[in-house]
Scaffold this motif. Structure first.
Motif, PDB file in Angstrom:
ATOM      1  N   SER A 181       1.200  -1.375   0.103  1.00 27.26           N
ATOM      2  CA  SER A 181       0.376  -0.192  -0.235  1.00 27.26           C
ATOM      3  C   SER A 181       0.517   1.329   0.240  1.00 27.26           C
ATOM      4  O   SER A 181       0.352   2.704  -0.420  1.00 27.26           O
ATOM      5  CB  SER A 181      -1.133   0.081   1.152  1.00 27.26           C
ATOM      6  N   THR A 182       2.165   1.075  -0.011  1.00 24.98           N
ATOM      7  CA  THR A 182       2.818   2.904   0.155  1.00 24.98           C
ATOM      8  C   THR A 182       4.053   1.790  -1.053  1.00 24.98           C
ATOM      9  O   THR A 182       5.009   3.712  -0.998  1.00 24.98           O
ATOM     10  CB  THR A 182       3.727   2.602   1.750  1.00 24.98           C
ATOM     11  N   ILE A 183       4.529   1.268  -1.438  1.00 28.30           N
ATOM     12  CA  ILE A 183       5.718   1.231  -2.613  1.00 28.30           C
ATOM     13  C   ILE A 183       5.331   2.513  -3.208  1.00 28.30           C
ATOM     14  O   ILE A 183       6.448   2.650  -3.824  1.00 28.30           O
ATOM     15  CB  ILE A 183       5.109   0.125  -3.342  1.00 28.30           C
ATOM     16  N   HIS A 184       4.118   2.323  -4.002  1.00 29.29           N
ATOM     17  CA  HIS A 184       4.299   2.890  -5.161  1.00 29.29           C
ATOM     18  C   HIS A 184       4.907   4.720  -4.800  1.00 29.29           C
ATOM     19  O   HIS A 184       5.259   4.970  -5.510  1.00 29.29           O
ATOM     20  CB  HIS A 184       2.758   3.682  -5.617  1.00 29.29           C
ATOM     21  N   LYS A 185       4.175   5.724  -3.340  1.00 24.98           N
ATOM     22  CA  LYS A 185       5.111   6.916  -2.911  1.00 24.98           C
ATOM     23  C   LYS A 185       6.245   6.511  -3.294  1.00 24.98           C
ATOM     24  O   LYS A 185       7.438   7.670  -3.174  1.00 24.98           O
ATOM     25  CB  LYS A 185       4.417   6.700  -1.694  1.00 24.98           C
ATOM     26  N   CYS A 186       6.690   5.449  -2.377  1.00 23.84           N
ATOM     27  CA  CYS A 186       8.626   5.451  -2.601  1.00 23.84           C
ATOM     28  C   CYS A 186       8.678   5.039  -4.189  1.00 23.84           C
ATOM     29  O   CYS A 186      10.562   5.878  -4.071  1.00 23.84           O
ATOM     30  CB  CYS A 186       8.614   3.723  -1.077  1.00 23.84           C
ATOM     31  N   ALA A 187       8.254   4.357  -4.644  1.00 25.87           N
ATOM     32  CA  ALA A 187       9.126   3.757  -6.180  1.00 25.87           C
ATOM     33  C   ALA A 187       8.879   5.301  -7.312  1.00 25.87           C
ATOM     34  O   ALA A 187       9.753   5.488  -7.622  1.00 25.87           O
ATOM     35  CB  ALA A 187       8.171   2.930  -6.670  1.00 25.87           C
ATOM     36  N   GLU A 188       7.813   6.126  -7.237  1.00 30.44           N
ATOM     37  CA  GLU A 188       7.333   7.410  -7.111  1.00 30.44           C
ATOM     38  C   GLU A 188       8.265   8.274  -7.200  1.00 30.44           C
ATOM     39  O   GLU A 188       9.050   8.779  -7.750  1.00 30.44           O
ATOM     40  CB  GLU A 188       6.130   7.735  -7.383  1.00 30.44           C
ATOM     41  N   ALA A 189       8.824   8.346  -5.898  1.00 30.67           N
ATOM     42  CA  ALA A 189      10.086   8.993  -5.571  1.00 30.67           C
ATOM     43  C   ALA A 189      12.018   9.122  -5.977  1.00 30.67           C
ATOM     44  O   ALA A 189      12.803   9.607  -5.632  1.00 30.67           O
ATOM     45  CB  ALA A 189      10.013   9.438  -3.961  1.00 30.67           C
ATOM     46  N   GLY A 190      11.370   7.280  -6.353  1.00 25.50           N
ATOM     47  CA  GLY A 190      12.776   7.855  -6.747  1.00 25.50           C
ATOM     48  C   GLY A 190      13.880   6.726  -6.233  1.00 25.50           C
ATOM     49  O   GLY A 190      15.095   6.110  -6.115  1.00 25.50           O
ATOM     50  N   ALA A 191      13.322   5.774  -5.064  1.00 24.49           N
ATOM     51  CA  ALA A 191      13.627   4.628  -4.142  1.00 24.49           C
ATOM     52  C   ALA A 191      13.590   3.523  -5.013  1.00 24.49           C
ATOM     53  O   ALA A 191      13.158   3.249  -6.043  1.00 24.49           O
ATOM     54  CB  ALA A 191      13.020   3.936  -2.716  1.00 24.49           C
ATOM     55  N   ASN A 192      15.328   3.085  -4.825  1.00 26.10           N
ATOM     56  CA  ASN A 192      14.866   2.128  -5.632  1.00 26.10           C
ATOM     57  C   ASN A 192      15.568   0.039  -5.225  1.00 26.10           C
ATOM     58  O   ASN A 192      15.586  -0.297  -5.162  1.00 26.10           O
ATOM     59  CB  ASN A 192      16.129   1.579  -6.493  1.00 26.10           C
ATOM     60  N   MET A 193      16.432   0.807  -3.631  1.00 23.45           N
ATOM     61  CA  MET A 193      16.262   0.122  -2.850  1.00 23.45           C
ATOM     62  C   MET A 193      15.206  -0.008  -1.839  1.00 23.45           C
ATOM     63  O   MET A 193      14.899   0.571  -0.827  1.00 23.45           O
ATOM     64  CB  MET A 193      17.626  -0.494  -1.710  1.00 23.45           C
ATOM     65  N   ILE A 194      14.427  -1.342  -1.276  1.00 21.38           N
ATOM     66  CA  ILE A 194      13.047  -1.337  -0.992  1.00 21.38           C
ATOM     67  C   ILE A 194      13.472  -2.390   0.273  1.00 21.38           C
ATOM     68  O   ILE A 194      13.399  -3.780   0.339  1.00 21.38           O
ATOM     69  CB  ILE A 194      11.682  -1.999  -1.277  1.00 21.38           C
ATOM     70  N   VAL A 195      13.524  -1.921   1.489  1.00 19.93           N
ATOM     71  CA  VAL A 195      13.424  -2.997   2.939  1.00 19.93           C
ATOM     72  C   VAL A 195      11.799  -3.323   3.605  1.00 19.93           C
ATOM     73  O   VAL A 195      11.503  -2.268   3.475  1.00 19.93           O
ATOM     74  CB  VAL A 195      13.974  -1.799   3.777  1.00 19.93           C
ATOM     75  N   SER A 196      11.421  -4.184   3.419  1.00 20.37           N
ATOM     76  CA  SER A 196       9.987  -4.546   3.883  1.00 20.37           C
ATOM     77  C   SER A 196      10.465  -5.992   4.932  1.00 20.37           C
ATOM     78  O   SER A 196      10.205  -6.309   4.504  1.00 20.37           O
ATOM     79  CB  SER A 196       9.715  -5.156   2.725  1.00 20.37           C
ATOM     80  N   GLY A 197       9.067  -5.231   6.230  1.00 19.61           N
ATOM     81  CA  GLY A 197       9.230  -6.272   7.067  1.00 19.61           C
ATOM     82  C   GLY A 197       8.128  -6.709   7.667  1.00 19.61           C
ATOM     83  O   GLY A 197       8.209  -7.721   6.216  1.00 19.61           O
ATOM     84  N   SER A 198       6.747  -6.726   7.929  1.00 19.17           N
ATOM     85  CA  SER A 198       5.768  -7.513   8.207  1.00 19.17           C
ATOM     86  C   SER A 198       5.223  -7.479   6.645  1.00 19.17           C
ATOM     87  O   SER A 198       4.707  -8.529   7.035  1.00 19.17           O
ATOM     88  CB  SER A 198       4.627  -6.548   9.427  1.00 19.17           C
ATOM     89  N   ALA A 199       5.378  -6.625   6.467  1.00 14.15           N
ATOM     90  CA  ALA A 199       4.335  -6.947   4.848  1.00 14.15           C
ATOM     91  C   ALA A 199       4.193  -7.998   4.006  1.00 14.15           C
ATOM     92  O   ALA A 199       3.933  -9.345   3.516  1.00 14.15           O
ATOM     93  CB  ALA A 199       4.479  -5.963   3.729  1.00 14.15           C
ATOM     94  N   VAL A 200       6.172  -8.144   4.224  1.00 13.49           N
ATOM     95  CA  VAL A 200       7.021  -9.690   3.670  1.00 13.49           C
ATOM     96  C   VAL A 200       6.814 -11.185   4.050  1.00 13.49           C
ATOM     97  O   VAL A 200       5.723 -11.605   3.837  1.00 13.49           O
ATOM     98  CB  VAL A 200       7.585  -9.672   3.363  1.00 13.49           C
ATOM     99  N   VAL A 201       6.883 -11.186   5.924  1.00 12.75           N
ATOM    100  CA  VAL A 201       7.915 -11.664   6.434  1.00 12.75           C
ATOM    101  C   VAL A 201       6.454 -12.745   6.714  1.00 12.75           C
ATOM    102  O   VAL A 201       5.469 -13.889   7.750  1.00 12.75           O
ATOM    103  CB  VAL A 201       8.656 -11.500   7.726  1.00 12.75           C
TER     104      VAL A 201
END
Ligand SMILES: O=C(CO)[C@@H](O)[C@H](O)COP(=O)(O)O
Ligand SMILES: [Fe+2]
Length: 228
Positions: A181-201
């Motif tokens: 639910s928050t990745i698009h904001k990060c991606a549009e801003a220009g982040a390319n390394m994405i840490v994701s804890g609870s959402a993945v695990v």
């Protein structure tokens, strides 16, 4: 563009009694790297693990998985050599935790590890900027460091956009509350390394979540390159 989309699960949210098998599971589900959160109970109000655990995890997963050490500790200088010896690949320290970032960067490089530089939500990106030419990765925290499962701070995105505009080929990582639910904001801003804890695990289908996150970043990167 020399950077690529990479997804690094944070294993802080996993069953800590099973960290080795959780690392293996994340790699089997398509993770590009593993983000290991080291907390000392002083820099942040929580304690996790140190280099002896990292050494065990390295023996468990083998030589290939890339370990990004997120060092939430008050004396980052103290753990550079032990972490390198334990099998860490990247040493990401907090700008707020040292008075001599230049020397620390040099010490990390001497061990052969890559250098990451993190900033807490209250630290401006202009404070990180003077070091950007000497580091491999900038980490913009999107929660106050210390705990997994917190709410994503969207107001950190201007930091990411600014860094991407100033340093087009720098690896930029976001960490905290990042998921579908928050990745698009990060991606549009220009982040390319994405840490994701609870959402993945905690997902029933971590592979799909990892794929979704990577696709969102890759599509945003493609769009940026077409817009230029
Ligand atoms: O460094 C930290 C917290 O201090 C993170 O790496 C979190 O552990 C990420 O977990 P989620 O917010 O994605 O659940
Ligand atoms: Fe982290």
């Amino acid at each position: 563009m020399s950077y690529s989309a990479k997804i690094g699960p944070s294993i802080l949210s996993s069953d800590l009694a099973c960290l080795g098998s959780e690392c293996v599971r994340m790699m089997e589900c398509g993770a590009d790297y593993l983000h290991l959160d080291v907390m000392d109970g002083h820099f942040v109000p929580n304690i996790t693990f140190g280099h002896p655990m990292v050494e065990c995890l390295r023996s468990c997963v083998g030589p290939d998985p890339f370990f990004d050490m997120h060092m939430m500790v008050s004396r980052p200088e103290q753990w550079v050599k032990p972490m390198a010896a334990a099998g860490a690949n990247q040493y990401t320290f907090h700008l707020e935790s040292t008075t001599n970032a230049g020397n620390l960067i040099k010490e990390i490089r001497e061990t052969g590890m890559k250098v990451g530089l993190a900033i807490k939500p209250g630290t401006t990106v202009e404070e990180l900027a003077p070091w950007a030419g000497q580091i491999d990765m900038a980490l913009v925290m999107t929660v106050e460091p210390g705990f997994g499962g917190q709410k994503f701070m969207e107001d950190m995105m201007p930091k990411v956009s600014w860094l991407r505009s100033q340093f087009p080929s720098l690896d930029i990582e976001v960490d905290g509350g990042v998921g579908p639910s928050t990745i698009h904001k990060c991606a549009e801003a220009g982040a390319n390394m994405i840490v994701s804890g609870s959402a993945v695990v905690s997902s029933d289908d971590p592979r799909s979540v990892i794929t979704m996150l990577r696709t969102a970043v890759s599509e945003a990167m493609q769009k940026r390159s077409l817009d230029r």
